[in-house]
Scaffold this motif. Sequence first.
Motif, PDB file in Angstrom:
ATOM      1  N   GLU A 158       0.817  -1.215   0.000  1.00 35.46           N
ATOM      2  CA  GLU A 158       0.000   0.000   0.000  1.00 35.46           C
ATOM      3  C   GLU A 158       0.851   1.265   0.000  1.00 35.46           C
ATOM      4  O   GLU A 158       0.342   2.353  -0.204  1.00 35.46           O
ATOM      5  CB  GLU A 158      -0.920   0.020   1.228  1.00 35.46           C
ATOM      6  CG  GLU A 158      -2.098  -0.925   1.107  1.00 35.46           C
ATOM      7  CD  GLU A 158      -3.017  -0.810   2.309  1.00 35.46           C
ATOM      8  OE1 GLU A 158      -3.122   0.295   2.869  1.00 35.46           O
ATOM      9  OE2 GLU A 158      -3.588  -1.827   2.699  1.00 35.46           O
ATOM     10  N   ARG A 159       2.158   1.097   0.263  1.00 38.14           N
ATOM     11  CA  ARG A 159       3.021   2.271   0.289  1.00 38.14           C
ATOM     12  C   ARG A 159       3.472   2.561  -1.130  1.00 38.14           C
ATOM     13  O   ARG A 159       3.921   1.667  -1.841  1.00 38.14           O
ATOM     14  CB  ARG A 159       4.236   2.020   1.172  1.00 38.14           C
ATOM     15  CG  ARG A 159       3.860   1.724   2.601  1.00 38.14           C
ATOM     16  CD  ARG A 159       5.107   1.409   3.395  1.00 38.14           C
ATOM     17  NE  ARG A 159       4.736   0.822   4.671  1.00 38.14           N
ATOM     18  CZ  ARG A 159       5.539   0.056   5.384  1.00 38.14           C
ATOM     19  NH1 ARG A 159       6.746  -0.210   4.978  1.00 38.14           N
ATOM     20  NH2 ARG A 159       5.128  -0.426   6.535  1.00 38.14           N
ATOM     21  N   THR A 160       3.400   3.811  -1.519  1.00 31.98           N
ATOM     22  CA  THR A 160       3.787   4.165  -2.881  1.00 31.98           C
ATOM     23  C   THR A 160       5.117   4.908  -2.906  1.00 31.98           C
ATOM     24  O   THR A 160       5.533   5.396  -3.934  1.00 31.98           O
ATOM     25  CB  THR A 160       2.705   5.053  -3.523  1.00 31.98           C
ATOM     26  OG1 THR A 160       2.486   6.175  -2.671  1.00 31.98           O
ATOM     27  CG2 THR A 160       1.425   4.283  -3.720  1.00 31.98           C
ATOM     28  N   ALA A 161       5.761   4.963  -1.736  1.00 31.86           N
ATOM     29  CA  ALA A 161       7.004   5.719  -1.654  1.00 31.86           C
ATOM     30  C   ALA A 161       8.073   5.105  -2.545  1.00 31.86           C
ATOM     31  O   ALA A 161       8.038   3.917  -2.866  1.00 31.86           O
ATOM     32  CB  ALA A 161       7.487   5.760  -0.223  1.00 31.86           C
ATOM     33  N   LYS A 162       9.053   5.937  -2.920  1.00 26.13           N
ATOM     34  CA  LYS A 162      10.077   5.519  -3.881  1.00 26.13           C
ATOM     35  C   LYS A 162      11.128   4.610  -3.242  1.00 26.13           C
ATOM     36  O   LYS A 162      11.472   4.778  -2.077  1.00 26.13           O
ATOM     37  CB  LYS A 162      10.757   6.761  -4.450  1.00 26.13           C
ATOM     38  CG  LYS A 162       9.824   7.601  -5.281  1.00 26.13           C
ATOM     39  CD  LYS A 162      10.528   8.843  -5.792  1.00 26.13           C
ATOM     40  CE  LYS A 162       9.532   9.707  -6.533  1.00 26.13           C
ATOM     41  NZ  LYS A 162       9.585  11.103  -6.106  1.00 26.13           N
ATOM     42  N   THR A 163      11.627   3.672  -4.035  1.00 28.13           N
ATOM     43  CA  THR A 163      12.662   2.758  -3.557  1.00 28.13           C
ATOM     44  C   THR A 163      14.056   3.187  -4.011  1.00 28.13           C
ATOM     45  O   THR A 163      15.022   2.497  -3.742  1.00 28.13           O
ATOM     46  CB  THR A 163      12.403   1.330  -4.074  1.00 28.13           C
ATOM     47  OG1 THR A 163      12.354   1.384  -5.501  1.00 28.13           O
ATOM     48  CG2 THR A 163      11.100   0.770  -3.530  1.00 28.13           C
ATOM     49  N   ASP A 164      14.148   4.325  -4.694  1.00 25.23           N
ATOM     50  CA  ASP A 164      15.462   4.780  -5.160  1.00 25.23           C
ATOM     51  C   ASP A 164      15.781   6.185  -4.653  1.00 25.23           C
ATOM     52  O   ASP A 164      16.552   6.914  -5.261  1.00 25.23           O
ATOM     53  CB  ASP A 164      15.540   4.743  -6.688  1.00 25.23           C
ATOM     54  CG  ASP A 164      14.545   5.695  -7.337  1.00 25.23           C
ATOM     55  OD1 ASP A 164      13.648   6.196  -6.621  1.00 25.23           O
ATOM     56  OD2 ASP A 164      14.681   5.944  -8.540  1.00 25.23           O
ATOM     57  N   VAL A 165      15.177   6.525  -3.508  1.00 19.76           N
ATOM     58  CA  VAL A 165      15.452   7.825  -2.887  1.00 19.76           C
ATOM     59  C   VAL A 165      15.756   7.600  -1.410  1.00 19.76           C
ATOM     60  O   VAL A 165      15.039   6.860  -0.721  1.00 19.76           O
ATOM     61  CB  VAL A 165      14.247   8.778  -3.021  1.00 19.76           C
ATOM     62  CG1 VAL A 165      14.465  10.057  -2.215  1.00 19.76           C
ATOM     63  CG2 VAL A 165      14.001   9.123  -4.492  1.00 19.76           C
ATOM     64  N   LEU A 166      16.847   8.229  -0.948  1.00 18.19           N
ATOM     65  CA  LEU A 166      17.192   8.206   0.475  1.00 18.19           C
ATOM     66  C   LEU A 166      16.633   9.459   1.132  1.00 18.19           C
ATOM     67  O   LEU A 166      16.711  10.556   0.559  1.00 18.19           O
ATOM     68  CB  LEU A 166      18.713   8.187   0.652  1.00 18.19           C
ATOM     69  CG  LEU A 166      19.452   6.956   0.111  1.00 18.19           C
ATOM     70  CD1 LEU A 166      20.955   7.245   0.018  1.00 18.19           C
ATOM     71  CD2 LEU A 166      19.198   5.741   0.989  1.00 18.19           C
ATOM     72  N   VAL A 167      16.087   9.294   2.337  1.00 20.23           N
ATOM     73  CA  VAL A 167      15.544  10.431   3.081  1.00 20.23           C
ATOM     74  C   VAL A 167      16.296  10.535   4.411  1.00 20.23           C
ATOM     75  O   VAL A 167      16.633   9.515   5.027  1.00 20.23           O
ATOM     76  CB  VAL A 167      14.028  10.270   3.306  1.00 20.23           C
ATOM     77  CG1 VAL A 167      13.471  11.444   4.120  1.00 20.23           C
ATOM     78  CG2 VAL A 167      13.299  10.178   1.971  1.00 20.23           C
ATOM     79  N   LEU A 168      16.548  11.766   4.831  1.00 25.97           N
ATOM     80  CA  LEU A 168      17.298  12.027   6.063  1.00 25.97           C
ATOM     81  C   LEU A 168      16.673  11.302   7.251  1.00 25.97           C
ATOM     82  O   LEU A 168      15.460  11.350   7.460  1.00 25.97           O
ATOM     83  CB  LEU A 168      17.312  13.538   6.323  1.00 25.97           C
ATOM     84  CG  LEU A 168      18.085  14.031   7.542  1.00 25.97           C
ATOM     85  CD1 LEU A 168      19.582  13.707   7.420  1.00 25.97           C
ATOM     86  CD2 LEU A 168      17.880  15.535   7.727  1.00 25.97           C
ATOM     87  N   GLY A 169      17.522  10.617   8.006  1.00 25.58           N
ATOM     88  CA  GLY A 169      17.079   9.906   9.197  1.00 25.58           C
ATOM     89  C   GLY A 169      17.736  10.475  10.445  1.00 25.58           C
ATOM     90  O   GLY A 169      18.229  11.601  10.438  1.00 25.58           O
TER      91      GLY A 169
END
Length: 190
Positions: free
Chosen positions: A84-95
């Motif tokens: 159900e998640r549509t977020a991208k698998t080729d982008v890193l987000v700050l953690g």
Amino acid sequence: MPHADSSYFGGPNASKSDVYQQVIDQSTGLVYGQRNWVSNFSNVASLLWHAYASLPAPSSSVNWAGFYIRQDKFPVLGASSAEERTAKTDVLVLGPFQGRPACQEIRFGRGVCGTAAQKKETVVVPDVLEFPGHIACDASSRSEIVVPILSGGETVAIIDIDCTEPNGFDEVDRKFLEQLAALLAESCDW
Ligand code: SME
């Protein structure tokens, strides 16, 4: 032991290997019973920050220590499954991190972080001024090491450490940060 006590490092004779081993040991203890990466990465970012501060230069010149996580690995309110998640698998987000504010999104293949994420290999940059495409979140950073965190053979996150001195990282940093990446890969739910 109070949790904060896990971040008192070193002593006058502690080598970099000794301090990294303490990071591994304390990380192992802190992640015990907790599989949420937000929580585990937050404590490990703190441990790394205090570990570098306890060492002589160039390690004491580390000015940023933390994580970027693949966008689809962030919890999404209302999504009951990964499908159900549509977020991208080729982008890193700050953690979770320690240091000054940093850029929030890095595409795979971009900068040092995105290069390590795409190659699934550690990247050590002795001088960021000579790394084409380096993303300068902080102009005072001069060297960098990025270690991918692999789960099921895929990059799910990266460890990123910056230093204000050139040649801030060597094979000891690589060896222990790769151990730490393996520990974090297996101790969190992805
Ligand atoms: N320098 C990194 C960007 C992240 S910051 O250093 C925290 C890069 O080139 O990917």
